[in-house]
Design a protein around this motif. Sequence first.
Motif, PDB file in Angstrom:
ATOM      1  N   MET A 233       0.900  -1.229   0.054  1.00  0.00           N
ATOM      2  CA  MET A 233      -0.049   0.130  -0.032  1.00  0.00           C
ATOM      3  C   MET A 233       0.919   1.147   0.079  1.00  0.00           C
ATOM      4  O   MET A 233       2.200   1.330   0.640  1.00  0.00           O
ATOM      5  N   THR A 234       0.288   2.322  -0.470  1.00  0.00           N
ATOM      6  CA  THR A 234       0.970   3.507  -0.633  1.00  0.00           C
ATOM      7  C   THR A 234       0.780   4.483   0.556  1.00  0.00           C
ATOM      8  O   THR A 234      -0.361   4.710   0.661  1.00  0.00           O
ATOM      9  N   ALA A 235       1.910   5.274   1.085  1.00  0.00           N
ATOM     10  CA  ALA A 235       1.787   6.020   2.181  1.00  0.00           C
ATOM     11  C   ALA A 235       1.123   7.344   1.709  1.00  0.00           C
ATOM     12  O   ALA A 235       1.832   8.010   0.814  1.00  0.00           O
ATOM     13  N   LEU A 236      -0.092   7.617   2.400  1.00  0.00           N
ATOM     14  CA  LEU A 236      -0.470   8.965   2.050  1.00  0.00           C
ATOM     15  C   LEU A 236      -0.041  10.059   3.119  1.00  0.00           C
ATOM     16  O   LEU A 236       0.171  11.377   2.517  1.00  0.00           O
ATOM     17  N   LEU A 237      -0.413   9.687   4.039  1.00  0.00           N
ATOM     18  CA  LEU A 237      -0.260  10.723   5.319  1.00  0.00           C
ATOM     19  C   LEU A 237       1.004  10.039   6.065  1.00  0.00           C
ATOM     20  O   LEU A 237       0.761   8.955   6.400  1.00  0.00           O
ATOM     21  N   GLU A 238       1.890  11.103   6.536  1.00  0.00           N
ATOM     22  CA  GLU A 238       2.931  10.546   7.476  1.00  0.00           C
ATOM     23  C   GLU A 238       3.149  12.052   8.532  1.00  0.00           C
ATOM     24  O   GLU A 238       3.463  12.828   8.086  1.00  0.00           O
ATOM     25  N   THR A 239       3.123  11.293   9.740  1.00  0.00           N
ATOM     26  CA  THR A 239       3.690  12.429  10.786  1.00  0.00           C
ATOM     27  C   THR A 239       4.938  11.749  11.293  1.00  0.00           C
ATOM     28  O   THR A 239       5.272  10.818  11.454  1.00  0.00           O
ATOM     29  N   ASN A 240       5.800  12.951  11.537  1.00  0.00           N
ATOM     30  CA  ASN A 240       7.141  12.678  11.830  1.00  0.00           C
ATOM     31  C   ASN A 240       7.458  13.440  13.199  1.00  0.00           C
ATOM     32  O   ASN A 240       7.507  14.580  13.159  1.00  0.00           O
ATOM     33  N   ARG A 241       7.517  12.640  14.278  1.00  0.00           N
ATOM     34  CA  ARG A 241       7.694  13.218  15.743  1.00  0.00           C
ATOM     35  C   ARG A 241       6.834  14.343  15.808  1.00  0.00           C
ATOM     36  O   ARG A 241       7.354  15.494  16.446  1.00  0.00           O
ATOM     37  N   LEU A 242       5.639  14.497  15.660  1.00  0.00           N
ATOM     38  CA  LEU A 242       4.859  15.340  15.833  1.00  0.00           C
ATOM     39  C   LEU A 242       4.389  15.869  17.090  1.00  0.00           C
ATOM     40  O   LEU A 242       4.090  14.732  18.061  1.00  0.00           O
ATOM     41  N   SER A 243       4.389  16.924  17.653  1.00  0.00           N
ATOM     42  CA  SER A 243       4.245  17.289  18.989  1.00  0.00           C
ATOM     43  C   SER A 243       3.401  18.809  18.861  1.00  0.00           C
ATOM     44  O   SER A 243       3.665  19.203  18.171  1.00  0.00           O
ATOM     45  N   ARG A 244       2.612  18.758  19.929  1.00  0.00           N
ATOM     46  CA  ARG A 244       1.906  20.131  20.044  1.00  0.00           C
ATOM     47  C   ARG A 244       1.939  20.377  21.737  1.00  0.00           C
ATOM     48  O   ARG A 244       1.412  19.428  22.593  1.00  0.00           O
ATOM     49  N   ARG A 245       2.238  21.541  22.179  1.00  0.00           N
ATOM     50  CA  ARG A 245       2.199  21.940  23.587  1.00  0.00           C
ATOM     51  C   ARG A 245       1.552  23.295  23.624  1.00  0.00           C
ATOM     52  O   ARG A 245       1.446  24.047  22.811  1.00  0.00           O
ATOM     53  N   PHE A 246       0.544  23.177  24.867  1.00  0.00           N
ATOM     54  CA  PHE A 246      -0.190  24.421  25.282  1.00  0.00           C
ATOM     55  C   PHE A 246       0.436  24.860  26.563  1.00  0.00           C
ATOM     56  O   PHE A 246      -0.120  24.302  27.574  1.00  0.00           O
ATOM     57  N   GLY A 247       1.320  25.815  26.690  1.00  0.00           N
ATOM     58  CA  GLY A 247       2.124  26.262  27.734  1.00  0.00           C
ATOM     59  C   GLY A 247       2.642  24.924  28.094  1.00  0.00           C
ATOM     60  O   GLY A 247       3.524  24.449  27.540  1.00  0.00           O
ATOM     61  N   GLY A 248       2.412  24.671  29.362  1.00  0.00           N
ATOM     62  CA  GLY A 248       3.163  23.624  29.975  1.00  0.00           C
ATOM     63  C   GLY A 248       2.554  22.096  29.654  1.00  0.00           C
ATOM     64  O   GLY A 248       3.065  21.089  30.053  1.00  0.00           O
ATOM     65  N   LEU A 249       1.423  22.090  29.020  1.00  0.00           N
ATOM     66  CA  LEU A 249       0.683  21.022  28.789  1.00  0.00           C
ATOM     67  C   LEU A 249       1.039  20.498  27.346  1.00  0.00           C
ATOM     68  O   LEU A 249       1.080  20.841  26.441  1.00  0.00           O
ATOM     69  N   VAL A 250       1.597  19.087  27.396  1.00  0.00           N
ATOM     70  CA  VAL A 250       1.893  18.463  26.219  1.00  0.00           C
ATOM     71  C   VAL A 250       0.702  17.714  25.685  1.00  0.00           C
ATOM     72  O   VAL A 250       0.489  16.585  26.380  1.00  0.00           O
TER      73      VAL A 250
END
Length: 270
Positions: free
Chosen positions: A1-18
């Motif tokens: 199968m062909t990869a369509l979407l890939e996330t690489n070490r994706l992070s999101r912080r809101f202030g001190g909240l990861v």
Amino acid sequence: MTALLETNRLSRRFGGLVAIDDINIIINEGEVRGLIGPNGAGKTTLLNLIGGQIAPSSGHIFFAGRELSRERPDRRAALGVRRTFQNLRLFREMTVLENVMVGLHANTHAEALAALLGTRQQRTEENWMFEESARALALVGLSDRANNVASALAYGHRRLLEIARAVVAGPRLLLLDEPAAGLNLTESAQLVGLIRKIAVGGIAIILVEHHMDVVMNACTNITVLNYGRLLAEGTATEIRENADVIEAYLGYDEVEDGIEPKTNKLFPRR
């Protein structure tokens, strides 16, 4: 199968909240990927990152080999990433058909002046929008309500209308955020059939859902988040039997010789 979407070490912080912490996932073309986890696990945040409603704190998002991390939501929509929302976002005073036609505006080129002058380009695009919107309504079973005002629809039909608006432009990736919320058992079963039908057309789907019967019956693979981190990935059978997943959802029971996972009544058998 062909990869369509890939996330690489994706992070999101809101202030001190990861909220999302170092997530790597790959979604293939035509795949239906369930995204589950306890409340607050980061599921909707991950959808918002992919859809462009929020920007990542770090990491990358690739769609069809293209870096999307800093693209605006409208650009992602034009490239083939469409979504629905946990809270309905319909234009209540517009008709059902008009609501679906809105989903095509990112794919049109005629500007306001062309609409005022009624140019040939504008008329051609409007006819195309009408035809494609009618097809999308037929797909979700709302053709007979095309001229109804959206606010007059039953709740389950409003959910279907959001899906029609998301698929009308022929996306390559569809993000569904709790589409079964508020649906009864019959409507949920119909939703499973619709998701399968959409996927057969080659559209990849990421499904965030708390209704485990919908997830287990609709998804080819499932990703589990907990506290913003990747807890498990696998088929429905693998996730159903995963002790870490059961613990995250249900905790443990104390027994005479220590502790054991609670009886797993969360994930229904297919």
